[in-house]
Every structure is written in structure tokens, then in C-alpha cells.
Write a protein that holds these residues in place. Structure first.
Motif, short mmCIF file in Angstrom:
data_model
loop_
_atom_site.label_atom_id
_atom_site.label_comp_id
_atom_site.label_asym_id
_atom_site.label_seq_id
_atom_site.Cartn_x
_atom_site.Cartn_y
_atom_site.Cartn_z
N HIS A 45 0.87 -1.17 0.00
CA HIS A 45 0.00 0.00 0.00
C HIS A 45 0.91 1.22 0.00
O HIS A 45 1.77 1.35 0.87
N GLU A 46 0.71 2.10 -0.95
CA GLU A 46 1.57 3.28 -1.02
C GLU A 46 1.38 4.15 0.21
O GLU A 46 0.26 4.39 0.67
N THR A 47 2.50 4.64 0.76
CA THR A 47 2.46 5.55 1.90
C THR A 47 1.77 6.84 1.47
O THR A 47 2.17 7.48 0.49
N THR A 48 0.73 7.24 2.21
CA THR A 48 -0.11 8.35 1.77
C THR A 48 0.48 9.72 2.11
O THR A 48 0.11 10.72 1.51
N GLY A 49 1.35 9.79 3.08
CA GLY A 49 1.97 11.07 3.45
C GLY A 49 3.40 10.81 3.88
O GLY A 49 4.08 9.95 3.33
#
Length: 258
Positions: A85-89
Motif C-alpha cells: 500500500h503506497e504511503t499516503t503522506g
């Protein structure tokens, strides 16, 4: 470009496996599990073995999916996400690592504050990259042995992320090294890259961490053994940089142009 310190010339490489080293490692372990530290927390050592702490900010850079978050999780002794899951921040993680200096036989507690930011967030929000770059002591550039494009993207990453910070430590890490039989990055390309960029290049595996007898809990000591070369490599480069900057070591002469 100035020569880098030879591996093992600044930090005693296998000290963490010695009886003395294991005593210090006990402060970052609890019943063979890794302790998790917040931004304001630190290990507690008995007064007779109190040591100095050297703190550094490290920005982890690389294409989406190369394993940035997984690497930081391994270094911190946390569970590695099974699904990407791509890191959102911006995600920050603190890792403590005791190491012994070759020159003085002194033990120093290194505090690494890893900054990880998703590639999409970096592109979408202009303030993200400057925040990650500000007062950064080292850049970790990741590529995956199973993703040729991530390796070919390294020169662009180096220029874009660290181009205006020539004096900051830069290390390259190849992830998923355990899948080397299926690599998209042959050894000859790694050799050419090292010769061209003169940067330390380390390799890490993506296999799940070893477990304790209950079959569920990560084995903290075994996990430290798996990633000690990365933490020692970081400590070595950063301590050497500080010593040169403080004038305590001569700056190695630059190689003559070829």
C-alpha cells in the motif's frame, strides 16, 4: 569525489555479536522482541553504561513498490506489510542502534529517524520533498532487484533528491536480494554503477522475519542480525561525515580525474 571510508574502518562490524555488544542490545529488546520507540522516547541504560547518543535524519527515496516501507519496518523490527500500500503522506520511524567505534573503542548509541514518503504524495504536494530534504543527514536510495526500471531510475533520483546537497551521505540499497535468481539487475550493471557513482551499495532480503517459539512474534535478535550490516553501514558513513565536518579527521583527497 572524496573517497568513502572503507567498510569496517569506522565501526567494529561484528561487535553486536560479542558478549559486550549483546549487553547493549538488551536496551532495544524486551524478551527477545524489538522495542518500539516514539519520536520522544529513547532506550534506558543502567547508569554505569550510559553512553552518548548521535541523532540523524534519513530520507528514504525510491520508486513506488521497491520496498521503502518494508525496509524501514525491517530496520525497526516491525511486521513487514504483506500487501503493498503506497504511503499516503510522510511516515517517520525511529530506530536505535548501539555501535562501537574502531578508533576509540567507545560505544555510541545511534538514533536514526527514517522519513518515508509515497511517490504519489511527493508528486501531488510540492511541500513534501522539501520537508523530507530539510536538515537531512543521509539519503537512502532504494531499487528492487526484480524491477529493472527502479534501478535505471537511480541517477534521476540522485539528481532530483540529493542534487543540491552534495555533502550529505548517500547510500544505495537493493531490495528483494533473496530473489536474485530472477534478477533484472545483473552484477555487471551493479559494478558499472558503483564505478560511476562511487557510492556504498548494500543488499537486503525481502523474506519474512524469523519468529519466536510461539510462531507469531518476530524474533528481535534474529531480525537485528539480518539488518545489522545496513545499520552499521549508515552509522559508519554518518559518523565519518561528522568527524570530517568537525575537522577531527582530514578530508580524504579526491581521486584524480581519469
Amino acid at each position: 569525489m572524496a573517497r568513502l571510508p572503507a567498510p569496517g574502518s569506522v565501526i567494529v562490524p561484528d561487535w553486536h555479536e560479542s558478549a559486550e555488544g549483546k549487553e547493549y542490545l538488551a536496551c532495544i529488546l524486551r524478551k527477545n522482541r524489538r522495542r518500539v520507540f516514539g519520536l520522544l522516547e529513547r532506550p534506558v541504560l543502567p547508569p554505569p553504561v550510559a553512553i552518548d547518543t548521535a541523532s540523524y535524519k534519513i530520507f528514504v527515496s525510491g520508486k513506488s513498490g521497491v520496498g521503502k516501507t518494508a525496509l524501514v519496518a525491517k530496520l525497526a523490527g516491525l511486521e513487514v506489510p504483506v500487501v503493498h500500500h503506497e504511503t499516503t503522506g510522510i511516515q517517520t520511524t525511529v530506530v536505535f542502534w548501539p555501535a562501537k567505534l574502531q578508533a576509540s573503542d567507545r560505544v555510541v548509541m545511534f538514533r536514526f529517524e527514517f522519513w518515508d514518503c509515497g511517490e504519489s504524495a511527493l508528486k501531488k504536494f510540492d511541500h513534501m520533498l522539501p520537508a523530507c530534504q530539510e536538515k537531512t543527514d543521509a539519503f537512502l536510495f532504494l531499487f528492487s532487484f526484480t524491477d529493472r526500471a527502479s534501478f535505471e531510475d537511480l541517477p534521476g533520483q540522485l539528481a532530483r533528491v540529493a542534487g543540491e546537497a552534495p555533502g550529505v551521505v548517500r547510500l544505495v540499497i537493493g531490495s528483494k536480494f533473496d530473489q536474485y535468481m530472477h534478477t533484472d539487475v545483473p552484477e555487471r550493471d551493479l559494478t558499472a554503477f558503483r564505478q560511476a557513482w562511487e557510492l556504498p551499495l548494500l543488499r537486503v532480503k525481502s523474506v519474512p522475519g524469523r519468529r519466536l517459539a510461539d510462531g507469531r512474534t518476530l524474533d528481535g535478535r534474529a531480525g537485528l542480525a539480518d539488518i545489522a550490516h545496513v545499520l552499521n553501514g549508515l552509522a559508519e558513513q554518518l559518523w565519518h561525515q561528522d568527524q570530517v565536518a568537525a575537522g577531527l579527521l582530514p578530508n580524504p583527497p579526491e581521486d584524480p580525474p581519469s
